[in-house]
Scaffold this motif. Structure first.
Motif, PDB file in Angstrom:
ATOM      1  N   LEU A   1       0.842  -1.190   0.000  1.00 14.32           N
ATOM      2  CA  LEU A   1       0.000   0.000   0.000  1.00 14.32           C
ATOM      3  C   LEU A   1       0.879   1.242   0.000  1.00 14.32           C
ATOM      4  N   ILE A   2       0.559   2.186  -0.885  1.00  5.76           N
ATOM      5  CA  ILE A   2       1.222   3.494  -0.895  1.00  5.76           C
ATOM      6  C   ILE A   2       0.252   4.492  -0.282  1.00  5.76           C
ATOM      7  N   HIS A   3       0.640   5.085   0.856  1.00  5.33           N
ATOM      8  CA  HIS A   3      -0.249   5.986   1.595  1.00  5.33           C
ATOM      9  C   HIS A   3      -0.245   7.408   1.041  1.00  5.33           C
ATOM     10  N   SER A   4       0.731   7.745   0.205  1.00  5.69           N
ATOM     11  CA  SER A   4       1.065   9.163   0.020  1.00  5.69           C
ATOM     12  C   SER A   4       0.926   9.662  -1.419  1.00  5.69           C
ATOM     13  N   ILE A   5      -0.182   9.342  -2.070  1.00  8.98           N
ATOM     14  CA  ILE A   5      -0.430   9.870  -3.418  1.00  8.98           C
ATOM     15  C   ILE A   5      -0.967  11.294  -3.290  1.00  8.98           C
ATOM     16  N   ASP A   6      -0.160  12.272  -3.702  1.00 13.94           N
ATOM     17  CA  ASP A   6      -0.535  13.673  -3.495  1.00 13.94           C
ATOM     18  C   ASP A   6      -0.642  14.460  -4.801  1.00 13.94           C
ATOM     19  N   SER A   7      -0.644  13.749  -5.947  1.00 16.93           N
ATOM     20  CA  SER A   7      -0.816  14.432  -7.227  1.00 16.93           C
ATOM     21  C   SER A   7      -1.211  13.423  -8.294  1.00 16.93           C
ATOM     22  N   GLU A   8      -1.835  13.940  -9.351  1.00 13.74           N
ATOM     23  CA  GLU A   8      -2.192  13.084 -10.482  1.00 13.74           C
ATOM     24  C   GLU A   8      -0.941  12.537 -11.158  1.00 13.74           C
TER      25      GLU A   8
ATOM     26  N   LEU B   1      -3.274  16.818  -1.051  1.00 17.14           N
ATOM     27  CA  LEU B   1      -4.323  17.402  -1.879  1.00 17.14           C
ATOM     28  C   LEU B   1      -5.348  18.117  -1.007  1.00 17.14           C
ATOM     29  N   ASN B   2      -6.175  18.971  -1.642  1.00 15.01           N
ATOM     30  CA  ASN B   2      -7.414  19.387  -1.002  1.00 15.01           C
ATOM     31  C   ASN B   2      -8.555  18.651  -1.714  1.00 15.01           C
ATOM     32  N   LEU B   3      -9.763  18.777  -1.218  1.00 15.50           N
ATOM     33  CA  LEU B   3     -10.879  18.010  -1.766  1.00 15.50           C
ATOM     34  C   LEU B   3     -11.122  18.359  -3.236  1.00 15.50           C
ATOM     35  N   GLU B   4     -10.999  19.633  -3.567  1.00 15.41           N
ATOM     36  CA  GLU B   4     -11.228  20.063  -4.950  1.00 15.41           C
ATOM     37  C   GLU B   4     -10.231  19.402  -5.898  1.00 15.41           C
ATOM     38  N   GLU B   5      -8.969  19.355  -5.486  1.00 12.64           N
ATOM     39  CA  GLU B   5      -7.933  18.725  -6.324  1.00 12.64           C
ATOM     40  C   GLU B   5      -8.177  17.228  -6.471  1.00 12.64           C
ATOM     41  N   ALA B   6      -8.610  16.596  -5.380  1.00 10.17           N
ATOM     42  CA  ALA B   6      -8.899  15.162  -5.435  1.00 10.17           C
ATOM     43  C   ALA B   6     -10.067  14.864  -6.361  1.00 10.17           C
ATOM     44  N   GLU B   7     -11.106  15.698  -6.276  1.00 12.95           N
ATOM     45  CA  GLU B   7     -12.264  15.531  -7.161  1.00 12.95           C
ATOM     46  C   GLU B   7     -11.830  15.666  -8.623  1.00 12.95           C
ATOM     47  N   ALA B   8     -10.987  16.641  -8.905  1.00 12.90           N
ATOM     48  CA  ALA B   8     -10.507  16.845 -10.272  1.00 12.90           C
ATOM     49  C   ALA B   8      -9.714  15.637 -10.757  1.00 12.90           C
ATOM     50  N   LEU B   9      -8.877  15.087  -9.877  1.00 11.18           N
ATOM     51  CA  LEU B   9      -8.099  13.899 -10.230  1.00 11.18           C
ATOM     52  C   LEU B   9      -9.023  12.727 -10.556  1.00 11.18           C
ATOM     53  N   LEU B  10      -9.991  12.479  -9.680  1.00  8.97           N
ATOM     54  CA  LEU B  10     -10.865  11.312  -9.832  1.00  8.97           C
ATOM     55  C   LEU B  10     -11.810  11.452 -11.022  1.00  8.97           C
ATOM     56  N   ASN B  11     -12.068  12.690 -11.435  1.00  4.50           N
ATOM     57  CA  ASN B  11     -12.936  12.923 -12.591  1.00  4.50           C
ATOM     58  C   ASN B  11     -12.163  13.025 -13.900  1.00  4.50           C
ATOM     59  N   SER B  12     -10.839  12.967 -13.829  1.00  2.00           N
ATOM     60  CA  SER B  12     -10.013  13.217 -15.005  1.00  2.00           C
ATOM     61  C   SER B  12     -10.015  12.027 -15.966  1.00  2.00           C
ATOM     62  N   GLU B  13      -9.820  12.351 -17.218  1.00  2.00           N
ATOM     63  CA  GLU B  13      -9.698  11.314 -18.255  1.00  2.00           C
ATOM     64  C   GLU B  13      -8.491  10.428 -17.960  1.00  2.00           C
TER      65      GLU B  13
ATOM     66  N   ASP C   1     -15.724  10.442   3.648  1.00  2.00           N
ATOM     67  CA  ASP C   1     -17.163  10.199   3.453  1.00  2.00           C
ATOM     68  C   ASP C   1     -17.657  10.794   2.139  1.00  2.00           C
ATOM     69  N   ALA C   2     -17.177  11.992   1.814  1.00  2.00           N
ATOM     70  CA  ALA C   2     -17.594  12.647   0.571  1.00  2.00           C
ATOM     71  C   ALA C   2     -17.125  11.869  -0.650  1.00  2.00           C
ATOM     72  N   LEU C   3     -15.872  11.420  -0.619  1.00  2.00           N
ATOM     73  CA  LEU C   3     -15.342  10.655  -1.750  1.00  2.00           C
ATOM     74  C   LEU C   3     -16.039   9.307  -1.879  1.00  2.00           C
ATOM     75  N   LYS C   4     -16.312   8.696  -0.726  1.00  2.08           N
ATOM     76  CA  LYS C   4     -17.017   7.403  -0.749  1.00  2.08           C
ATOM     77  C   LYS C   4     -18.380   7.564  -1.425  1.00  2.08           C
ATOM     78  N   GLN C   5     -19.081   8.602  -1.050  1.00  2.00           N
ATOM     79  CA  GLN C   5     -20.425   8.820  -1.581  1.00  2.00           C
ATOM     80  C   GLN C   5     -20.397   9.196  -3.070  1.00  2.00           C
ATOM     81  N   ASN C   6     -19.456  10.066  -3.449  1.00  2.00           N
ATOM     82  CA  ASN C   6     -19.462  10.632  -4.793  1.00  2.00           C
ATOM     83  C   ASN C   6     -18.697   9.818  -5.829  1.00  2.00           C
ATOM     84  N   HIS C   7     -17.727   9.014  -5.370  1.00  2.00           N
ATOM     85  CA  HIS C   7     -16.859   8.322  -6.338  1.00  2.00           C
ATOM     86  C   HIS C   7     -16.724   6.814  -6.105  1.00  2.00           C
TER      87      HIS C   7
END
Length: 223
Positions: free
Chosen positions: A83-90, A124-136, A174-180
């Motif tokens: 497990l890698i705990h520290s993913i902080d960028s796309e 990351l902040n939540l906005e950056e994480a959302e952008a990553l998870l929504n990215s192509e 919780d937000a990521l679990k619900q949304n992604h």
């Protein structure tokens, strides 16, 4: 002493929380002593040190990478890391995915969030994480699997502040679990809490705690 420390820590951790023994800078003999007491999950923050320890210690150890991971060091840990705990960028996630593909592995990862009032912490902040998870780009990554979140609280004696920061990470989870990740059982980990604040982290919902000095003693900075 390590065995006694480990037993004491384990007695304070509920069954639903997993202990990561943070063994960075510690000699192989210390890890072996913890292993002999039954510990199987170890956390390291330097890729080369982790690789070298992996080569000489029992092969049923689960290795967790918990530090800031440089892209040029990924190749040293991908063949075996659990497990890698520290993913902080796309970019970092993409680099892990690329290396994992070479080894025909799917590597479990946590997204690291900046929850502390300290600029020195990565995340990351939540906005950056959302952008990553929504990215192509993320949609194309078949060799990484996001299993949860990680964060480090401010280094302070103010327990109210620590509670607030860990609660913030649980809210992000919780937000990521619900949304992604709704309906995806692998997204279940909240890695937070270290030697001085892990009891607070457990209260706030941690599933993984990273404990080093309370098990192995002070860090060896000359390594």
């Amino acid at each position: 002493m390590i065995k006694e420390n480990l037993r004491q820590i384990q007695s304070t951790i509920p069954n639903h929380v997993t202990l990561v023994a943070v063994s960075k800078t510690k000699p192989v003999s210390d890890l072996q002593e913890a292993y002999d007491e039954g510990q199987r999950i170890f956390g390291e923050n330097h890729a080369l040190e982790m690789r070298d320890k992996h080569e000489v210690l029992p092969n049923d150890i689960q290795w967790h990478f918990i530090g800031h991971l440089q892209t040029n060091k990924i190749k040293y840990i991908i063949p075996f890391v659990s497990l890698i705990h520290s993913i902080d960028s796309e970019n970092l996630l993409e680099a892990v995915n690329k290396e994992a593909k070479k080894h025909d592995r799917v590597v479990d990862c946590l997204l690291q969030f900046h929850i502390a009032n300290e600029e020195t912490k990565f995340g990351l902040n939540l906005e950056e994480a959302e952008a990553l998870l929504n990215s192509e780009a993320f949609m194309q990554m078949e060799n990484v699997r996001i299993c949860g979140v990680m964060g480090m609280a401010t280094f302070t004696d103010d327990e109210t502040e620590i509670h607030k920061e860990f609660h913030q990470l649980k809210t992000i989870f919780d937000a990521l679990k619900q949304n992604h990740f709704a309906g995806q059982p692998q997204f279940k980990e909240i890695s937070m809490g270290m030697s001085d604040d892990y009891p607070i982290a457990i209260e706030e919902g941690a599933t993984l705690v990273r404990v080093g000095s309370k098990i192995f003693g002070a860090r060896n900075y000359n390594v």
